[in-house]
Design an enzyme around this catalytic site. Structure first.
Site, short mmCIF file in Angstrom:
data_model
loop_
_atom_site.label_atom_id
_atom_site.label_comp_id
_atom_site.label_asym_id
_atom_site.label_seq_id
_atom_site.Cartn_x
_atom_site.Cartn_y
_atom_site.Cartn_z
N TRP A 105 38.84 50.23 48.82
CA TRP A 105 39.22 49.95 50.25
C TRP A 105 40.69 49.81 50.43
O TRP A 105 41.14 50.20 51.52
CB TRP A 105 38.70 48.33 50.57
CG TRP A 105 37.01 48.60 50.68
CD1 TRP A 105 36.09 48.30 49.72
CD2 TRP A 105 36.27 49.46 51.80
NE1 TRP A 105 34.98 48.81 50.10
CE2 TRP A 105 34.96 49.59 51.08
CE3 TRP A 105 36.74 50.21 52.71
CZ2 TRP A 105 34.03 50.25 51.94
CZ3 TRP A 105 35.87 51.20 53.49
CH2 TRP A 105 34.45 50.86 53.04
N ASP A 175 43.48 42.55 53.85
CA ASP A 175 42.46 42.86 54.33
C ASP A 175 41.58 41.77 53.42
O ASP A 175 41.39 42.08 52.27
CB ASP A 175 41.89 44.25 53.79
CG ASP A 175 40.56 44.69 54.08
OD1 ASP A 175 39.72 43.68 54.48
OD2 ASP A 175 40.08 45.84 53.75
N LYS A 199 30.28 40.11 56.10
CA LYS A 199 30.08 39.47 54.51
C LYS A 199 29.99 38.27 54.95
O LYS A 199 28.99 37.51 54.52
CB LYS A 199 31.33 40.07 53.78
CG LYS A 199 31.12 41.37 53.29
CD LYS A 199 32.13 42.21 54.29
CE LYS A 199 32.27 43.57 53.69
NZ LYS A 199 31.51 44.59 53.04
#
Lengths: 363, 363
Positions: A105, A175, A199
């Site tokens: 990511w 992030d 999430k």
């Protein structure tokens, strides 16, 4: 009606009582004669939902008053471009931004950033195949970076920062898609915290951005108005129609989390859940987690079976016990157990019990 | 539990049977042990929901096979920037795009387009205070435009195109947010059709983009990957995590619309609903709709009371009868009745009955 233990990495399991409340209120929210989905975003009903969600998130994360909370769209992937579009304008062009590369990511973040600035990879975990977080004292930061970007939890690799790096006066941009609300974080150490909601917060389709006020107002001319943080902030996240129903569900999750005792309480549970699973993994050769012990994620636990040929059998047997969505990311293979806030410790126990039984049978 | 008649311009009323099904399936979709909200977007359960929604929309709109359907985020407002970022690259820079200015929303499109290209306002309804659509033979199109942009229904002004303009070989790009699926449209006449879902499709947070394949692959280098139509198309709208629950609800609405007989059948109902309301408005001096008769919107009917001082009384009385969200947009004032597909004709009858009674009492 049976609810499984759902280990999906995201969209992910949500608290059953939140789902129940959403079902009960679907046709008629609080006597309004409407579903939340059908409300004008500017009406008093939705505004009360919005303000509650905003305040509850501020409370849960102890967000200081000089930070704005924005509800945006496009997920962390869109935000990967929106961040440089909003921040590199603080410096003469072309500006430089520092990135720490710890896996999939943060790698994706780097790709989009390159469209708008020079990217300096100040540290990378490439040597360990992205199974650790490079220690802060190895980072080679630029002298004049617009910001430093990190991904505090790599959802695919299962690698987590267990510290907040000191980067001086340069804004730290994180992030936190798969870490947010799972542990206590000192927001004042960050310039920007962002993440997709799917999430620990709610449904896919809403992006949370927490941004320090002095970082607003620097958007590049090519930044779409809908993604200019200053414009979004000045319009209370309603410059464009926000994803109202997703914000409503997020709000229900925030209230649920408060009922659990807030972030400090859920962090304790998360530590216990992760210990249960990692302790078992470390006790056997049958399964394996590749991540450096001090960088293991509390939220996403990738593991492989010692024989890959057993994978399908493992997944089928798990499903029979109501343990679902355990298949690892396609880029990694194997298994992954995502054990976010809404996964009860009973779910992790059921998983470990199953893994033990499976090992006995096939070991 | 009582369901009101909800005249919101968007997010807007949805079919009660869709809301009921969503409530019933919230905790456990089809025996999966999960809510749709909790499913991995790459799992077989959600993939079946996604493919159904895609095919049903293609069937309903008769979308030719050389067009892609994209589920994006950010609403029409974000798309206003995403369109030039994807299309002006077909021409040498700086390119020109033609815009037809018919009211608030086409005006907003123009503002964002100017970030990426020269905007030629080929026609404007300014002279009528945006209460008509300029006739096609008055448009002054550029000789080398990358595309021609129209907004086929101005949600605030209540002005609708009742024709599809011929613009030769230049791609015609249409914001159909509040018109899509309300009437038959020949998709092959357009290069791009786009819209926020929150009127005739489903919850806010998903943007529909229907784009002809030859228009893919021209994105400017500064276009975020998540908004590059080619990237989105190649990844089946899953380059980033899509707004899964919103797509699910949209899919339920598509199936509901098929059960009503599809677009030709709902168009007949929409014509009857609009006639009921406009015929009454034209029969009295007590209320007034300012739009040119041949450009009146079937979906959004703004009207004012002859005395502004009666507005609050009108809204209060309406609410007592279960007629809600009738307040006009803040920029226009007065009232607005949005009568999208999911508003039954009984709702419009109840509104007209109330308006007549209110007139008798206060006329």
């Amino acid at each position: 009606m049976k609810r499984h233990y759902n280990f999906s990495a995201g969209p992910a399991t949500l608290p059953t009582e939140v789902m129940q409340q959403a079902a009960d209120e679907m046709l008629d929210w609080h006597g309004s004669g409407m579903s939340v989905m059908e409300m004008s975003h500017r009406g008093k009903e939705f505004m009360s939902i919005y303000h509650d969600a905003l305040q509850d998130l501020r409370d849960l994360m102890n967000i200081p008053s000089n930070y704005k909370i924005l509800f945006m769209q496009g997920g962390a992937i869109a935000e990967n471009a929106i961040i440089p579009m909003n921040l590199v304008g603080m410096k003469p062009q072309p500006a430089t931004a520092d990135y720490i590369h710890t896996g999939h990511w943060s790698g994706r973040s780097i790709l989009d950033a390159r469209k708008y600035c020079k990217v300096n990879i100040a540290a990378t975990a490439e040597t360990s195949h992205y199974t650790h977080v490079p220690a802060r004292d190895t980072w080679k930061l630029s002298t004049d970076a617009a910001y430093v970007h990190i991904c505090t939890n790599e959802t695919i690799g299962g690698v987590e920062y267990h510290f907040t790096p000191d980067v001086g006066d340069v804004p730290l941009v994180a992030d936190m898609s798969s870490q947010i609300l799972s542990r206590e974080v000192d927001v004042s150490r960050f310039g920007v915290i962002y993440g997709g909601a799917q999430k620990n917060i709610g449904p896919a389709g809403v992006t949370i951005v927490v941004v320090r006020e002095d970082l607003l107002g620097h958007a590049l001319p090519i930044c779409p108005s809908a993604f200019d943080w200053k414009v979004v902030a000045e319009n209370d996240s309603m410059f464009n129609t926000p994803p109202t129903y997703s914000i409503y569900i997020a709000g229900l999750v925030f209230k649920w989390l408060k009922r659990q005792g807030g972030v400090p309480a859920i962090e304790k549970v998360n530590i216990a859940k992760a210990a249960l699973l990692y302790d078992y993994l470390d006790s056997t050769e049958f399964y394996r987690n590749p991540v450096a012990k001090d960088c293991r994620s509390r939220m996403n636990v990738p593991f492989s079976l010692h024989k890959e040929s057993l994978n399908e059998l493992f997944l089928d047997g798990a499903k029979e016990r109501g343990l679902v969505q355990l298949k690892g990311h396609s880029s990694v293979g194997g298994m992954r157990a995502s054990i976010y806030n809404a996964m009860p410790i009973e779910g992790v126990r059921a998983l470990v019990d199953y893994m033990r039984d499976f090992e006995k049978q096939h070991g």
